[in-house]
Design an enzyme around this catalytic site. Sequence first.
Site, PDB file in Angstrom:
ATOM      1  CE  LYS A  10       0.298  30.905  61.830  1.00 59.00           C
ATOM      2  NZ  LYS A  10       0.451  30.462  60.425  1.00 59.00           N
ATOM      3  CE1 TYR A  50       2.060  35.340  58.244  1.00 58.14           C
ATOM      4  CE2 TYR A  50      -0.143  35.916  58.979  1.00 58.14           C
ATOM      5  CZ  TYR A  50       0.989  35.131  59.081  1.00 58.14           C
ATOM      6  OH  TYR A  50       1.052  34.127  60.028  1.00 58.14           O
ATOM      7  CG  ASN A 113       0.861  26.852  60.188  1.00 60.38           C
ATOM      8  OD1 ASN A 113       0.283  27.807  60.718  1.00 60.38           O
ATOM      9  ND2 ASN A 113       1.945  27.011  59.459  1.00 60.38           N
ATOM     10  CG  HIS A 116       4.227  33.597  62.637  1.00 58.90           C
ATOM     11  ND1 HIS A 116       4.544  33.517  61.297  1.00 58.90           N
ATOM     12  CD2 HIS A 116       4.960  34.621  63.143  1.00 58.90           C
ATOM     13  CE1 HIS A 116       5.428  34.469  61.009  1.00 58.90           C
ATOM     14  NE2 HIS A 116       5.694  35.142  62.110  1.00 58.90           N
ATOM     15  CD  GLU A 127       7.500  38.147  61.830  1.00 62.48           C
ATOM     16  OE1 GLU A 127       7.624  37.411  62.834  1.00 62.48           O
ATOM     17  OE2 GLU A 127       7.367  37.690  60.678  1.00 62.48           O
TER      18      GLU A 127
HETATM   19  P1  CMP Z   1       3.566  31.372  58.893  1.00 69.60           P
HETATM   20  O1  CMP Z   1       4.804  30.869  59.551  1.00 69.60           O
HETATM   21  O2  CMP Z   1       2.599  32.118  59.729  1.00 69.60           O
HETATM   22  O3  CMP Z   1       3.981  32.298  57.638  1.00 69.60           O
HETATM   23  C1  CMP Z   1       3.167  32.443  56.495  1.00 69.60           C
HETATM   24  C2  CMP Z   1       1.982  31.545  56.531  1.00 69.60           C
HETATM   25  O4  CMP Z   1       1.299  31.372  55.317  1.00 69.60           O
HETATM   26  C3  CMP Z   1       2.428  30.161  56.903  1.00 69.60           C
HETATM   27  O5  CMP Z   1       2.793  30.121  58.261  1.00 69.60           O
HETATM   28  C4  CMP Z   1       1.196  29.325  56.543  1.00 69.60           C
HETATM   29  O6  CMP Z   1       0.300  29.199  57.606  1.00 69.60           O
HETATM   30  C5  CMP Z   1       0.531  30.181  55.462  1.00 69.60           C
HETATM   31  N1  CMP Z   1       0.396  29.488  54.195  1.00 69.60           N
HETATM   32  C6  CMP Z   1      -0.767  29.220  53.577  1.00 69.60           C
HETATM   33  N2  CMP Z   1      -0.562  28.584  52.440  1.00 69.60           N
HETATM   34  C7  CMP Z   1       0.772  28.445  52.291  1.00 69.60           C
HETATM   35  C8  CMP Z   1       1.607  27.855  51.305  1.00 69.60           C
HETATM   36  N3  CMP Z   1       1.114  27.279  50.212  1.00 69.60           N
HETATM   37  N4  CMP Z   1       2.943  27.878  51.512  1.00 69.60           N
HETATM   38  C9  CMP Z   1       3.474  28.466  52.627  1.00 69.60           C
HETATM   39  N5  CMP Z   1       2.712  29.043  53.597  1.00 69.60           N
HETATM   40  C10 CMP Z   1       1.384  29.021  53.433  1.00 69.60           C
END
Ligand code: CMP
Length: 134
Positions: A10, A50, A113, A116, A127
């Site tokens: 990311k 998303y 984070n 993904h 995806e």
């Molecule tokens: P990802 O695995 O990319 O899938 C969805 C993303 O939403 C997740 O990682 C997080 O980076 C993002 N995200 C932001 N806020 C939240 C939240 N409160 N709970 C879960 N995912 C979140």
Amino acid sequence: MIEKTLAIIKPDAVKKNVIGKIISRIEDEGFKITAMRLAKLTKDEAKGFYIVHKDKSFYIPLTDYMSSGPVMLMRLERENAIGHWRKVMGATDPAKAEPGTIRRLYGFSIESNATHGSDAPETAEWELNYFFKG
Ligand code: CMP
């Protein structure tokens, strides 16, 4: 059985210059990288990717963030690729991820984070098709 998963490095991790460290870890964990592309997602591409989260409160900030800078898109292959990549990444929230996991090492917040990964075979197929046409 060899499985495929989508991995994304990311924008926060690309900005931190840890693409190389994350790719080394991916290779050390026995994955083959069978497709890889650095991309700057448009807001619409991020929203499309998303779309399952479209009703969540974090949909707009998440898609703003994912289109804020370059990301590295990868197709990873390995036995149990989906589960293993999720284990190597750690919990979504870096603060809750196990020590040594990628999100614990390089993530900053639940949104920024670091990486993904697909969460199931059907989503992996969808995806991968979204970014690599399979
Ligand atoms: P990802 O695995 O990319 O899938 C969805 C993303 O939403 C997740 O990682 C997080 O980076 C993002 N995200 C932001 N806020 C939240 C939240 N409160 N709970 C879960 N995912 C979140």
